[in-house]
Each structure stands twice: as structure tokens, then as C-alpha cells.
Design an enzyme around this catalytic site. Structure first.
Site, PDB file in Angstrom:
ATOM      1  N   ASP A 175     117.086 -78.137 -49.841  1.00  0.00           N
ATOM      2  CA  ASP A 175     116.916 -78.302 -48.269  1.00  0.00           C
ATOM      3  C   ASP A 175     117.969 -77.142 -47.635  1.00  0.00           C
ATOM      4  O   ASP A 175     118.790 -76.870 -48.277  1.00  0.00           O
ATOM      5  CB  ASP A 175     116.934 -79.560 -47.755  1.00  0.00           C
ATOM      6  CG  ASP A 175     118.314 -80.214 -47.908  1.00  0.00           C
ATOM      7  OD1 ASP A 175     119.298 -79.946 -48.600  1.00  0.00           O
ATOM      8  OD2 ASP A 175     118.555 -81.229 -47.397  1.00  0.00           O
TER       9      ASP A 175
ATOM     10  N   ASP B 209     121.526 -84.612 -55.400  1.00  0.00           N
ATOM     11  CA  ASP B 209     121.445 -83.700 -54.316  1.00  0.00           C
ATOM     12  C   ASP B 209     121.297 -82.316 -54.863  1.00  0.00           C
ATOM     13  O   ASP B 209     122.226 -82.102 -55.489  1.00  0.00           O
ATOM     14  CB  ASP B 209     122.616 -84.072 -53.672  1.00  0.00           C
ATOM     15  CG  ASP B 209     122.183 -83.524 -52.034  1.00  0.00           C
ATOM     16  OD1 ASP B 209     121.199 -82.613 -51.940  1.00  0.00           O
ATOM     17  OD2 ASP B 209     123.230 -83.359 -51.122  1.00  0.00           O
TER      18      ASP B 209
ATOM     19  N   CYS C 209     139.363-108.664 -51.999  1.00  0.00           N
ATOM     20  CA  CYS C 209     138.647-108.223 -53.275  1.00  0.00           C
ATOM     21  C   CYS C 209     139.811-108.326 -54.319  1.00  0.00           C
ATOM     22  O   CYS C 209     140.974-108.323 -53.936  1.00  0.00           O
ATOM     23  CB  CYS C 209     138.141-106.682 -52.754  1.00  0.00           C
ATOM     24  SG  CYS C 209     139.260-105.595 -52.674  1.00  0.00           S
TER      25      CYS C 209
HETATM   26 ZN   LIG Z   1     139.697-105.320 -50.593  1.00  0.00          ZN
END
Ligand SMILES: [Zn+2]
Length: 523
Positions: A121, A86, A290
Site C-alpha cells: 500500500d 505487512d 504480572c
Molecule cells: Zn507488569
């Protein structure tokens, strides 16, 4: 530029983008990597399955200019995948740095070998008045033209190619930023001009505040406005780090996303879930398995020192963002993106508002395949807008029968209708009749068209007449249209409770009509 679309559903697509540092499968989420102050190793992100990241070229230039040119951005941040840069329009504004112009930024991004450099930009942001937004759009376009000058000079210098050769496959893919935000005519103008200049890859700027305000409907309008002019080009959405925004944007045909949400939320003790965010101190259980959440309880999370907690939360947040992309890709493969988006919309009223806005838009049909191997599921009235259902009803709207008598019968679970025992009985009793079944979602299903997808391959919710009131009215509308198109002498309707109620509200105008009660013994 090479961007190959492999699978589509709604306007969503699975594509393959060729870059200097390998192929990138899209949709892809690009975590923001800070070039100086990065707490999660970029290589950890790669191991997690993020094959692309985005980093800030302006900060890199200010802090590590020589080193970055010497090493290249990949080695500097230690990431061997695809790197988007960016150019830091926001930072240039923030620091009032007038020394850095579009040419300097373009040259620097070439020097550090960015795979996806972005033009410098002038972000319009949100709620900027129209006059200033126009100036910002013009300034961005001016920058885009200056950047193209640099690109052409570089291509000339390196390959002695013709000066008008924009797409050099050995070089980076330049990203043109669409500005304008809520001023949709500026979004339109900005997109058209960038396409004229010759960009092949586009990014929609300024949606961060729109998303923070949960104005998903406006976000949808901005995306649709841009997509209209560049339907087949890859489109990046800046600052989309919320699972709800990502799912909407994928359904509308955005291909890549970036955000620092994983770390910003973590610093704020916010825990991303597939349906939004939760404050860590409001959680009793961790709704995730997770690798981070599998080994920590909420209590353990809270007792961590701040920096460990931020890192662990950020890792969890990344796992959820990866999960979101994977689930979306599988939904596209399965042709179930509609079902997925409706499910998501149920988790936030503002997303439902956006879905209500886009449900009838032609873009939703653009990538929806004509035939799918999996049955279409219909749950309630919003599913009447499912592209497969709309397409089927449009086909029947052109159906002309050669028969003089017609019979309508409720759709059965066993499909196609001609294979059901009810149909076998009906043709004995009603010889020579045009036989049709009807469904709250597909309208009228002439038996001749009952083995066409999704009439032959769907499962619909038949229960709860009150909930389906709207849909039954839709059946009556379809019946009326069908009877207008065909001129039958006699009409027989086996009407279930919902249709009987609906017929009482909207009587049919026909002089030879028999309505028979149909008792659904499946209920
Ligand atoms: Zn997690």
C-alpha cells in the site's frame, strides 16, 4: 474466508477466523516481530497467549529472501501460530525502492506462506494534503488490482479453479488496506473500491499518527466510515498498541490490531498500564502484578543494564496488552462493554471526546443483545445513551394506553415495579389508572412493560440530584412525549426532588395535573 462471529456487544465481537495455521480468536492483538532484529522470542509471545503476530515482508525479502522462501516465514521467525505480513509500504517509501512492486510483494508473501498477507500500500499518513492523499489512495487501489492478478494466477496454477474464485480456503487471506486517514471521503471511496475488487479482510491504514496525537475522535470517525460499507467483514487496525485506542476500536467493531508499542515504549522507558503509559522514572510503585512486576521493584528496574531493562519492560508491556484483550473479550461476553468503555473514557479526556462522538451512533446498538443475563448499571447522564436504555425509550415512545388517568411514580430498587409494595399500595388507591414508574435513564416505564429488559434488570445511581440534573430534564422530556402520545384526562405525578426542580424549570402543559411530593427514604 471463514470468519464466524460468536458473541457481540455494542459493535464489538468475539469471532473465529480460520487461517492456514489454525484458528484465531478475535479480537486479537498481533505484536510486531522484527524479521531480523527481534529481542523478544516470538514463541514467548505464543506462550503468553498471542496466537498471531505480524512481521514485515519487505525487510524479510531484502535480508533473507532465499532462506525465507525455503523455510517459510513461520520457521524463519520461529512462530507456529498465525503470521500476518505487512508488505512494508512505509519502508518501500523510506528506502525509495522502486524495484519492489505490488506483484513482487504479493508473490513473495505467497512463497513464504503468510497467513494474512497485506497488499503493498501507499500509506497516506496524517496531515497529507487532499490532492496527494487522493493520489496515494489511487496508487494503493492500483496495487490491490495487481495483487489480485497474482492471486488469481496462483489459484489457477494450483487448483485449476475458476479465475474469479477469490476465496480459496486453503490459501492465505489477503488483506486490503484502506487509506485516506482524516480525509473521510477517501476512506469511504477506498473501502468501497476494495470491497468491489473482492477483498474479504480489510485493514485501516495510517492511524498511528492520529493515535499518537490522541485524536481518538478522528480515529473513531475513520473506523465508522470504513465499517459502514463492510460491517460484517473482519477489520484490522494498523499500529494500535495503546490500551485506550484498542478498547475504543474493539467497541467500534475492529477485530485485530498490531503494534510494536511494547518494544518501542520499552526502549523509551515507558511502562504500559491499562489506562495509558507511565515513565518508569516517574513511578514509585509498579501498578501491576504480572510475572515481571511481581519479582522486580521500581528500584531494581532502574538498576538493570539497558538491554535487560528493555526486555523486561517489553515483557510487562506485552502482559498488559494481553490483559486488555482478555478484559475486553470478557466484557463482550458479559454484555458490559458499554460500562467498560465509559470507565476507560474517564481515564483520558480525549477518549471521552470520542465516546461523546460515538455515543448516539447506530453502530453502538448493532451488536447489543436485546436481553442480557446481567443487570445494566446506570451511573450518570452519559449512560442515557447506553443502547439498552435508548432502545427501551424508543419502545415506550410507541406505547399507547387505553386508560384515561395516569400516575407516575419513581422507579424502585425492587424490580419489576409490579412486585414492589409501593405498586400494591398504589393500585388500591388509584384503581383503573395507567401506572408508570420513571427513571432518569429509561424515561417512562409503563407497568405493562416493566418486566422487559432492562427495566426489570438494572441498577441505577439515584443519588446526587445536581449531578443528575440533565437526566431529570430527560425525564420531563419523556413525560411530555408520553402525555402527547396518550390523551389522559388526569395526571398524577409523585415527584422526587430532582423531578420537582426540573418541573419548575420546564412546567408541563396539562389542565388536570397533581404533583405530589415523593420523599425518597432510601437516601
Ligand atoms: Zn507488569
Amino acid at each position: 474466508m471463514s470468519f464466524e462471529v460468536r458473541y457481540t456487544d455494542l459493535a464489538g465481537r468475539i469471532g473465529q477466523l480460520k487461517t492456514m495455521h489454525g484458528n484465531l480468536e478475535t479480537p486479537a492483538f498481533l505484536p510486531v516481530v522484527h524479521p531480523v532484529d527481534q529481542v523478544i522470542r516470538p514463541q514467548f509471545m505464543k506462550d503468553l497467549g498471542f496466537n498471531a503476530i505480524i512481521t514485515n515482508a519487505y525487510i524479510t525479502l531484502k535480508r533473507h529472501k532465499e532462506k525465507a522462501i525455503q523455510m517459510g516465514i513461520h520457521d524463519l521467525i520461529d512462530f507456529d501460530g498465525v503470521v500476518m505480513t505487512d508488505s512494508g509500504g512505509y519502508q518501500v517509501l523510506e528506502y525509495g525502492d522502486i524495484e519492489i512492486g505490488p506483484e513482487t510483494m504479493a508473490k513473495f508473501q505467497l512463497d513464504i506462506k503468510s497467513d494474512l498477507p497485506v497488499i503493498l500500500d501507499r500509506p497516506t499518513g496524517y496531515r497529507l494534503d487532499y490532492g496527494r492523499a487522493t493520489d496515494f489512495v489511487e496508487e494503493t487501489l492500483l496495487n490491490a488490482r495487481s495483487t489480485v492478478g497474482v492471486i488469481k494466477a496462483q489459484i489457477d496454477h494450483r487448483n485449476h479453479l475458476a479465475a474469479d474464485e477469490m476465496s480459496d480456503i486453503k490459501g492465505p487471506i489477503w488483506v486490503g488496506t484502506i487509506q485516506g486517514a482524516e480525509h473521510l471521503d477517501l476512506v469511504k471511496y477506498s473501502t468501497k473500491e476494495l470491497a468491489k475488487i473482492g477483498f474479504d479482510f480489510f485493514a485501516l491504514g495510517s492511524p498511528v499518527e492520529v493515535m499518537e496525537a490522541y485524536d481518538f475522535r478522528l480515529l473513531a470517525k475513520m473506523i465508522l466510515t470504513a465499517k459502514e460499507f463492510i460491517p460484517n467483514k473482519p477489520l484490522h487496525l494498523f499500529g494500535a498498541g495503546h490500551p485506550l485506542a484498542i478498547s475504543l476500536a474493539v467497541a467500534l467493531g475492529c477485530d485485530t490490531f498490531d503494534s510494536a508499542s511494547y518494544i518501542l515504549y520499552a526502549r523509551d522507558n515507558r511502562y504500559i498500564t491499562p489506562y495509558g503509559t507511565a515513565k518508569l522514572n516517574e513511578l514509585t510503585y509498579l501498578p501491576c502484578s504480572c510475572p515481571v512486576c511481581s519479582v522486580h521493584s521500581v528500584k531494581e528496574f532502574r538498576s538493570m543494564d539497558n538491554s535487560t531493562k528493555t526486555i523486561e519492560l517489553a515483557k510487562h508491556n506485552l502482559y498488559i496488552l494481553k490483559l486488555e484483550i482478555n478484559v475486553l473479550k470478557q466484557a463482550i461476553m458479559d454484555g458490559r462493554l458499554w460500562e467498560y468503555i465509559v470507565q476507560k473514557a474517564r481515564s483520558h479526556p480525549k477518549l471521552m471526546e470520542a465516546l461523546a462522538y460515538i455515543k448516539d451512533h447506530p453502530i453502538m446498538e448493532s451488536g447489543t443483545r436485546r436481553f442480557k443475563s446481567k443487570a445494566a448499571f446506570f451511573y450518570d447522564s452519559i449512560d442515557c445513551y447506553r443502547p439498552e436504555a435508548k432502545r427501551y425509550r424508543e419502545m415506550v415512545a410507541r406505547f399507547q394506553s387505553s386508560k384515561s388517568h395516569v400516575l407516575f411514580y419513581p422507579e424502585q430498587d425492587l424490580k419489576p415495579f409490579y412486585s414492589s409494595s409501593q405498586y400494591i399500595d398504589l393500585i388500591k388507591e388509584y384503581e383503573g389508572y395507567q401506572i408508570c414508574s420513571y427513571s432518569a435513564f429509561l424515561g417512562i416505564i409503563p407497568v405493562e412493560l416493566c418486566d422487559i429488559y432492562p427495566a426489570a434488570h438494572n441498577l441505577s445511581n439515584q443519588a446526587n440530584d445536581e449531578m443528575m440534573e440533565y437526566s431529570h430534564d430527560e425525564i420531563i422530556k419523556a413525560l411530555k412525549a408520553f402525555l402527547n402520545l396518550n390523551h389522559f384526562e388526569e395526571v398524577v405525578i409523585y415527584a422526587d426532588k430532582g423531578v420537582r426542580n426540573s418541573l419548575n424549570r420546564n412546567p408541563l402543559n396539562h389542565n388536570n395535573i397533581t404533583i405530589l411530593e415523593y420523599e425518597d427514604n432510601r437516601r
